[in-house]
Design a protein around this motif. Structure first.
Motif, PDB file in Angstrom:
ATOM      1  N   ARG A  85      10.329  -3.770   7.987  1.00  0.00           N
ATOM      2  CA  ARG A  85       9.722  -2.749   7.128  1.00  0.00           C
ATOM      3  C   ARG A  85       8.250  -2.585   7.509  1.00  0.00           C
ATOM      4  N   ILE A  86       8.042  -2.065   8.690  1.00  0.00           N
ATOM      5  CA  ILE A  86       6.703  -1.834   9.220  1.00  0.00           C
ATOM      6  C   ILE A  86       6.708  -0.483   9.929  1.00  0.00           C
ATOM      7  N   PRO A  87       5.541   0.107  10.158  1.00  0.00           N
ATOM      8  CA  PRO A  87       5.500   1.310  10.992  1.00  0.00           C
ATOM      9  C   PRO A  87       5.905   0.962  12.422  1.00  0.00           C
ATOM     10  N   CYS A  88       6.860   1.668  12.960  1.00  0.00           N
ATOM     11  CA  CYS A  88       7.359   1.322  14.292  1.00  0.00           C
ATOM     12  C   CYS A  88       8.000   2.538  14.943  1.00  0.00           C
ATOM     13  N   GLY A  89       7.904   2.573  16.255  1.00  0.00           N
ATOM     14  CA  GLY A  89       8.546   3.613  17.049  1.00  0.00           C
ATOM     15  C   GLY A  89       9.555   2.997  17.991  1.00  0.00           C
ATOM     16  N   ILE A  90      10.354   3.844  18.616  1.00  0.00           N
ATOM     17  CA  ILE A  90      11.438   3.361  19.470  1.00  0.00           C
ATOM     18  C   ILE A  90      11.369   3.933  20.879  1.00  0.00           C
ATOM     19  N   VAL A 142       0.823  -1.214   0.000  1.00  0.00           N
ATOM     20  CA  VAL A 142       0.000   0.000   0.000  1.00  0.00           C
ATOM     21  C   VAL A 142       0.853   1.259   0.000  1.00  0.00           C
ATOM     22  N   GLY A 143       1.796   1.340   0.918  1.00  0.00           N
ATOM     23  CA  GLY A 143       2.626   2.547   1.021  1.00  0.00           C
ATOM     24  C   GLY A 143       3.972   2.242   1.622  1.00  0.00           C
ATOM     25  N   PRO A 144       4.981   1.958   0.818  1.00  0.00           N
ATOM     26  CA  PRO A 144       6.309   1.627   1.357  1.00  0.00           C
ATOM     27  C   PRO A 144       6.913   2.722   2.225  1.00  0.00           C
ATOM     28  N   LEU A 145       6.514   3.971   1.984  1.00  0.00           N
ATOM     29  CA  LEU A 145       7.067   5.070   2.779  1.00  0.00           C
ATOM     30  C   LEU A 145       6.548   5.081   4.216  1.00  0.00           C
ATOM     31  N   ILE A 204      -2.962   5.292   4.992  1.00  0.00           N
ATOM     32  CA  ILE A 204      -3.652   4.000   5.114  1.00  0.00           C
ATOM     33  C   ILE A 204      -2.663   2.908   5.502  1.00  0.00           C
ATOM     34  N   ALA A 205      -1.511   2.896   4.835  1.00  0.00           N
ATOM     35  CA  ALA A 205      -0.504   1.879   5.146  1.00  0.00           C
ATOM     36  C   ALA A 205       0.007   2.025   6.572  1.00  0.00           C
ATOM     37  N   LYS A 206       0.165   3.257   7.031  1.00  0.00           N
ATOM     38  CA  LYS A 206       0.661   3.490   8.390  1.00  0.00           C
ATOM     39  C   LYS A 206      -0.339   2.993   9.428  1.00  0.00           C
ATOM     40  N   PRO A 265       8.773  13.156  -1.735  1.00  0.00           N
ATOM     41  CA  PRO A 265       7.497  12.997  -2.450  1.00  0.00           C
ATOM     42  C   PRO A 265       6.714  11.781  -1.961  1.00  0.00           C
ATOM     43  N   GLY A 266       5.422  11.988  -1.713  1.00  0.00           N
ATOM     44  CA  GLY A 266       4.531  10.906  -1.322  1.00  0.00           C
ATOM     45  C   GLY A 266       4.553  10.555   0.144  1.00  0.00           C
TER      46      GLY A 266
END
Length: 649
Positions: free
Chosen positions: A392-397, A113-116, A144-146, A135-136
């Motif tokens: 490669r996922i949304p993640c925090g530290i 969906v959204g690699p960024l 949506i991906a996030k 960009p993007g």
């Protein structure tokens, strides 16, 4: 009839007069109210920035609450499954398959969906706020991906946080709100747009922890290279709106069942003796040093995965399976506390009493020993949080780092309590969390965040000492968020790391010589340009050519990029040859765009003056250095960034 009313008027005459009077008053009041609303709405639209900040603050907190609730449902399902998993091998395998499936789903959603959307979002926002374009990165697809990637990742049990993704989500909401018709004036102003995004970073932290002051300070420290004081009020307003919504939504749902503060503490006004301050100092130095080791371990793992040819590390799905499996093995190897959400763990670590008997969420901290469990928990979460942030996922530290620091502090406090019975282990947990987080992130705002999270100032002095000592004892040139940006090759401003480098003249940092400082004469023929391009070894960070009056005198007139010169050669409208066959020379200052010229700097300019210029107004990939107007060298920004990261300047 009464004589009193005979002298005035009868009741039949008074009624219509009174009716007309109140009708006129009501009509006047209505017109005034309508006029006030019109003027109020006009004022709002003229100052639509504040309306936008309010909407962004509320929407960001509502989205964060909804994500927390959805994740809580999935975690509750896993918790019930884990409870049954203790009874049979079949349910254990089912629990493991479910967790790995969620981790793979998070990777698939992000990639497709959204690699960024992968990663924290804080290093990228720092580059965007510095004026660079990605960009993007603030698009709907990335939003949506996030969202779905973060939900799947948190539910899978991978050790990650939410503050970075929440910052990213808030910035996407703010960016998309700018496209609405009422905010055209804000969208068309780069300064106002940057202010809105800076405020969105603050509300991202505020919606995660419910700490508006700490959120603003944290966003300033980790996302700003150069902070304008005018941004503070807007950031604070947006963060307060988000924190207010955070508190109100805490009455609903199950993810935030404590409406007073995120973590409950019941310390006395002065719960420690001043004789304990040296022990707080020792703990802060230890946790800060371990925080520096955390950053180095993160860089080592990141570099190993990038350079590995093994399919287990190079393939995103295989890496997700490996990390998820390691997390499952670690969680099932210890007690119930390993399976708890990180917020519940912190709640247990901050209790004033005995963890073995008074823990709010897990009842087996003392099986076989509190010291053993705390040490093993800290070590495992230390490693697993780094591995989780490699996916490669949304993640925090921030949250995992905070928990690891609190665990080290609690372990130190339990040892102190064993020696001196009057000490309070929970206070050392607070100090350890502050020092370790400061050592990893290089920020001092964790102190304020801790005060807001616990709603108490009992340990204010030890916590403030902890962040200062923890940051200073980390012994790293680049902290974690800068390391993340560096590993992703994100553009950034250089940051001076040595005191003696502030007054360093740029002549000691510039490139010099004909090979490194490309010059082109003002009047040049086609053959001249072709020869200059052929003799130049192109550097993506330094492709600017100085336009000089002549190659002998080298007086600086402006600059032109290699792309412009190549386009100039391909321009069919220019006549390069006369009818007599003579070579025609063109004036580059007329045929090339001079509006984007690289600024020139005097040879006596210092490094601090250069960075102040870059921060405040003019950022460029390179700057030409002149001596009385003559070009003598070039300072390349990438060189400065590399030297700063290596601790040379």
């Amino acid at each position: 009839s009464s004589p009193v009313y005979n002298n005035l008027y009868s009741f039949s005459d008074a009624e219509p007069l009174a009716s007309n009077y109140w009708t006129d008053r009501l009509r006047t009041f209505t017109f005034q109210a309508i006029d006030f609303c019109d003027r109020f709405w006009e004022r709002i639209m003229l100052e639509s920035t504040w309306l936008l900040l309010f909407v962004v603050g509320v929407l960001s907190s509502v989205l964060a609450w909804a994500l927390d609730e959805f994740v809580q449902v999935l975690l509750y399902s896993k918790e019930q499954l884990a409870h049954f998993a203790k009874e049979s091998l079949y349910t254990k395998l089912l629990f493991a398959v479910f967790s790995i499936f969620l981790a793979i789903s998070a990777v698939y959603t992000t990639r497709s969906v959204g690699p960024l959307a992968a990663g924290s979002g804080i290093p990228q926002m720092k580059s965007i706020l510095a004026g660079f374009s990605i960009p993007g990165y603030l698009s709907i697809r990335t939003l949506i991906a996030k969202i779905f990637g973060l939900v799947f990742a948190l539910a899978s049990g991978v050790v990650i946080g939410t503050e970075g993704p929440f910052v990213h989500l808030s910035c996407i909401i703010a960016s998309q709100m700018l496209h609405l018709p009422g905010f055209n004036e804000v969208r068309e102003s780069p300064t106002l747009t940057r202010q809105i995004l800076a405020a969105a970073c603050a509300v991202g932290v505020s919606s995660c922890f419910g700490s508006p002051i700490g959120g603003v300070l944290f966003s300033i420290e980790v996302t700003s290279s150069y902070y304008h004081v005018d941004d503070y009020w807007k950031g604070f307003f947006c963060a307060v709106c988000g924190a207010f919504t955070f508190k109100e939504l805490s009455y609903f749902g199950t993810s935030r069942n404590n409406i007073i503060s995120l973590f409950t503490t019941d310390f006395e006004p002065l719960p420690y003796a001043f004789a304990e301050l040296p022990f707080f100092v020792v703990l802060s130095l230890i946790c800060g040093y371990i925080g520096g080791l955390y950053v180095k371990f993160y860089n080592f793992v990141s570099r190993t995965i990038r350079e590995s040819d093994s399919i287990l590390l190079a393939n995103d799905y295989c890496l997700a399976i490996v990390v998820s499996t390691l997390t499952l093995v670690a969680n099932f190897s210890l007690g119930e506390f390993m399976l708890m959400p990180l917020r519940n763990v912190v709640d247990d670590l901050f209790i004033s009493g005995n963890m073995a008997n008074e823990a709010r969420h897990a009842g087996n901290w003392d099986e076989p020993s509190v010291f053993f469990n705390l040490f093993l928990f800290a070590v495992l979460k230390f490693a697993l949080s780094v591995l989780g942030n490699m996916l490669r996922i949304p993640c925090g530290i921030f949250t995992p780092v905070f928990v690891v620091g609190a665990t080290f502090g609690r372990l130190f406090g339990e040892i102190m309590h064993l020696v001196v019975d009057s000490t309070l282990p929970a206070g050392y947990s607070l100090v350890g969390a502050a020092a370790f987080t400061a050592g990893v992130t290089g920020t001092v705002s964790p102190a304020v965040i801790i005060f807001e999270l616990t709603n108490q100032l009992s340990y204010m002095l030890p916590v403030l000492l902890a962040v200062l000592l923890g940051r200073s004892s980390a012994y790293v040139n680049v902290f974690l968020y800068e390391s993340m940006g560096k590993s992703r090759n994100l553009p950034t401003f250089p940051r001076i790391t040595r005191q003696s480098s502030y007054e360093t003249p740029i002549t000691k940092l510039m490139r010099s010589g004909p090979c490194n400082v490309q010059c082109v004469p003002r009047y040049a023929s086609r053959r001249d340009i072709e020869n200059i391009l052929a003799e130049t070894s192109f550097d993506s960070e330094a492709t600017d050519f100085a336009i000089v009056d002549s190659l002998e005198s080298r007086f600086y007139l402006g600059s032109v990029t290699s792309t412009q010169l190549i386009a100039l050669l391909d321009n069919s409208e220019l006549v390069w040859e006369s009818s007599l066959g003579d070579t025609v020379k063109v004036d580059l200052t007329e045929v090339c765009s001079m509006d984007e010229s690289v600024p020139s700097l005097r040879d006596n300019t210092t490094l601090s003056e250069l960075l102040r210029l870059a921060y405040a107004s003019i950022y460029a990939k390179s700057y030409f250095v002149t001596d009385n107007g003559r070009v003598i060298g070039k300072v390349v920004t990438a060189d400065l960034v590399q030297k700063c990261n290596n601790g040379i300047i």
